[in-house]
Write an enzyme that holds these catalytic residues in place. Sequence first.
Site, PDB file in Angstrom:
ATOM      1  N   ASP A 246       0.880  -1.382  -0.040  1.00 36.64           N
ATOM      2  CA  ASP A 246       0.049  -0.009  -0.009  1.00 36.64           C
ATOM      3  C   ASP A 246       0.894   1.183   0.149  1.00 36.64           C
ATOM      4  OD1 ASP A 246      -1.583   2.209   0.545  1.00 36.64           O
ATOM      5  OD2 ASP A 246      -2.601   1.193   2.272  1.00 36.64           O
TER       6      ASP A 246
ATOM      7  N   TYR B 223     -12.236  14.023  -7.263  1.00 35.65           N
ATOM      8  CA  TYR B 223     -11.508  13.201  -8.202  1.00 35.65           C
ATOM      9  C   TYR B 223     -10.799  14.296  -9.214  1.00 35.65           C
ATOM     10  CZ  TYR B 223     -10.121  10.073 -12.037  1.00 35.65           C
ATOM     11  OH  TYR B 223      -9.610   9.451 -13.140  1.00 35.65           O
TER      12      TYR B 223
ATOM     13  N   LYS C  68      -6.741  14.797  -9.842  1.00 39.02           N
ATOM     14  CA  LYS C  68      -5.990  14.459 -11.105  1.00 39.02           C
ATOM     15  C   LYS C  68      -5.228  16.108 -11.484  1.00 39.02           C
ATOM     16  CE  LYS C  68      -6.452  10.357 -11.540  1.00 39.02           C
ATOM     17  NZ  LYS C  68      -5.279   9.613 -11.497  1.00 39.02           N
TER      18      LYS C  68
END
Length: 256
Positions: A62, A153, A157
Site C-alpha cells: 500500500d 477526483y 488529477k
Amino acid sequence: MTDKPFTGRTVVVTGGGTGIGRATALAFAGLGAATVIVTGRRKDRLDETAALSPAVVPVAADVTTEEGTRAVADAVTAAGGTLDVLVHNAGVFRFTPLAALDETAAQEVWDVNVVAPLRLTHRLLPLLRSPGGSIVLVSSRGGHNPGPGSSVYSASKAAVHSFTRSWAAELSASGIRVNAVAPGFVRTEAYAANGLSPEQVEGLFAGVVQGIPLGRVAEAEDIAPWITRLAEPGSDLVTGQVITVDGGMDVGGGAA
C-alpha cells in the site's frame, strides 16, 4: 532506434494488477525491461500479472503508507539498486455530488491519487537514474476538464498535472524527466469497483461514445504505449507534458 529500448532496465508500475497498470507492465517487459516491479494492494491480481511475464516481480504494498513505499524501495534495491522508470498508475475514482459528499471516500481518493505518488516519488528519488530516469504519471482528462459530481477526483488529477510540471522543472537539472498521460474513458475494472454492473458499464459507454469523435472508448492496451513512449530514451527532450488520450473529446466534433 532499437525495438528493445528498455533492455536491462528496471521499472516500477503502481496499480499493476489490473487494467492500464497490467498492460503497461507487460508492455515494458515486451520492450526489454529486465525487471518490472508491479505494486498494489491485491496480491492475487499482482500474481496474475507476474504469471504473464518472467520479467514481472509482484510486490504487494500500500504505497499510501511509509511501510509500503519502503517495500517497493527494497524491491528496487534487490533488482540492482537503480530505478530507470517510475510509473504512477494506481488510482481510484468516486463520483458523488457535493451535497452527498462521503468524507471517507474523498480521503481515499486523495490518499491514493495524490499522497501516494508524492510519498513514493520521495522514497524512490535517490534510486532513480540520474541522468536518464523517467517518471510517468497516469492522470485523467478530468484533471483539466472536470464535470459534475467529480470535484474531488478531478481536483486530485489536477494535482497530478501540477506534480508533472513542478517535478519536471525541479528534476531537469538531474536529467530526470517527468510527464503524464491523461486518458479519457477506458474499459477497466474501475467501474465495477464503483458498483456498476456490466450492463450499466456498457450503457454508460454507449452514451459517452456519442461524444468521442474517434468513435470508441479506450482499452488499457491503447494507453500503455503512450506511457512507454514517454519513458523511452528517444523522448529525451520531452518533459513537463500532459498527453491527453481521449479519442478527441477535448477537441469536440462527436455526435450531439
